[in-house]
Design an enzyme around this catalytic site. Structure first.
Site, short mmCIF file in Angstrom:
data_model
loop_
_atom_site.label_atom_id
_atom_site.label_comp_id
_atom_site.label_asym_id
_atom_site.label_seq_id
_atom_site.Cartn_x
_atom_site.Cartn_y
_atom_site.Cartn_z
N LYS A 80 -62.83 16.43 107.78
CA LYS A 80 -62.15 17.10 108.89
C LYS A 80 -61.19 18.17 108.38
O LYS A 80 -61.14 19.28 108.90
CB LYS A 80 -61.42 16.05 109.75
CG LYS A 80 -62.38 15.15 110.52
CD LYS A 80 -61.71 13.92 111.11
CE LYS A 80 -62.75 13.01 111.77
NZ LYS A 80 -62.20 11.74 112.27
N GLN A 124 -56.69 8.45 112.02
CA GLN A 124 -58.04 7.99 111.69
C GLN A 124 -58.16 6.50 111.97
O GLN A 124 -57.36 5.69 111.50
CB GLN A 124 -58.33 8.29 110.20
CG GLN A 124 -59.74 7.93 109.76
CD GLN A 124 -60.82 8.76 110.45
OE1 GLN A 124 -60.67 9.97 110.62
NE2 GLN A 124 -61.90 8.11 110.87
N ASP A 147 -58.63 13.87 119.90
CA ASP A 147 -59.73 12.90 119.93
C ASP A 147 -60.14 12.56 121.37
O ASP A 147 -61.22 12.03 121.60
CB ASP A 147 -59.30 11.60 119.23
CG ASP A 147 -59.79 11.53 117.78
OD1 ASP A 147 -60.79 12.20 117.46
OD2 ASP A 147 -59.18 10.78 117.00
#
Ligand code: NDP
Length: 325
Positions: A80, A124, A147
């Site tokens: 990412k 994460q 997200d």
């Protein structure tokens, strides 16, 4: 049964490779959906938006927070970060010891929420057991929740007014659109009901919106006779995390198969494992009109859509209109 349609055979935008389906000769082709290529294209378009923001004096910033020693999580985070750097998004990485008190993570998220150079905050997952994962999702400023997992953003998506769509299911919508698979009126089966893939995927598929309008069935570990469900489907999205659990015998001719699963199985390779999906690729390919491979299918889209959401967040924060792809 799948209706009479033949998606993507020579009709998709962008030229993902097609292969003849072995036992059906040259008349019917199976499209192997090339997520790398489609993802690259989206990232390039999002990169153009980054340039447009730069012209307006705005540099998007994504903060990643890793509280885990898990090798796969470390790899995902570094992918990412790399993707950010490639298109001009500033990336800020924060690591917290996996055995540190949970409050250390919440304090860090609070700092990032308040940091004006940060547009997106991504913790994460999974976090260690002693950290309340739901509280983590709630703690992120909904405007920075790239997200799309904060309850406010989930609610907006479900009610048909999405701010940030969760990256993997949004990426799947983009994949299907890129190969000209129209979901409208189709029977879709989603295998898996997690908060990050299965549920949002099903939600997007039932929305009265492009990439939706499908009649959608959600299957899970308590589903009886899964094969009977998947055989009825025009589109199968497999997101169970069980290696190769769906094979060709569970699919109908002409189905479109999206394999989200990324499973490590022991193999005689340098690393001692290989990655396989939830779908047994070879037998599925013999039935499917189109199928995503693992790796190189859904994964690249997940990252591309994270870039997309981060740029969207930066545009919203700065009040600059960005024309996202
Ligand atoms: P979860 O483990 O959170 O959820 C799995 C879901 O599958 C659950 O709803 C579970 O049912 C269901 N399930 C498990 N076994 C079966 C079975 N035998 N039959 C039917 N349903 C079953 O996984 P995630 O959603 O987080 O991820 C799914 C897969 O996708 C994983 O392999 C993951 O690595 C991969 N992934 C890939 C991404 C990418 O970008 N390519 C992104 C995110 C995930 P129940 O609810 O009853 O337990």
């Amino acid at each position: 049964m799948p209706s009479e349609w033949s998606p993507a055979v020579g009709a998709r935008r962008g030229g993902a490779p097609t292969e003849a389906a072995g036992d059906r000769g040259a008349i019917t082709m199976t499209t192997i959906i090339d997520g790398n290529e489609i993802g690259d294209r989206i990232r390039a378009d999002v990169g153009d938006c980054v340039e447009a923001l730069a012209d307006a004096g705005v540099t998007p910033g994504l903060a990643t927070v890793l509280m885990s020693d898990d090798e796969a999580s470390e790899t995902y985070v570094s992918m990412k970060q790399r993707a950010c750097e490639e298109i001009g998004i500033e990336s800020y990485h924060h690591e917290i010891d996996a055995d540190a008190p949970a409050e250390r993570l919440f304090d860090r998220v609070e700092e990032l929420n308040a940091d004006p150079s940060v547009d997106g905050v991504l913790v994460q997952m999974p976090v260690p057991d002693h950290v309340d994962a739901r509280r983590v999702l709630r703690s992120i400023d909904p405007m920075k929740d790239v997200d799309g997992f904060h309850p406010e953003n989930v609610g907006r998506m479900v009610s048909g007014d999405p701010r940030y769509k969760p990256c993997t299911p949004h990426g799947i919508q983009k994949l299907l659109a890129a190969v000209d698979v129209d979901t409208e009126g189709k029977d879709a089966v989603v295998v898996g009901r997690s908060d990050i893939v299965g549920k949002p995927m099903a939600n997007l598929l039932i929305q009265k919106a492009p990439g939706g309008n499908a009649t959608t069935t959600v299957c899970h570990s308590r589903t009886e006779d899964l094969a009977a469900k998947t055989r009825q489907a025009d589109i199968v999205v497999a997101a169970a995390g069980v290696p190769e659990m769906i094979d060709g015998s569970m699919l109908s001719e002409g189905v479109v198969v999206v394999d989200v699963g990324v499973n490590r199985v022991d193999a005689d390779t340098e690393k001692g494992y290989e990655l396989v999906g939830d779908v047994e690729f070879e037998s599925a390919k013999r039935k499917a009109a189109a199928v995503t491979p693992v790796p190189g299918g859904v994964g690249p889209l997940t990252i591309a859509m994270l870039m997309y959401n981060t740029v969207k967040a930066a545009g919203l924060r700065a009040g600059v209109d960005v024309e996202l792809p």
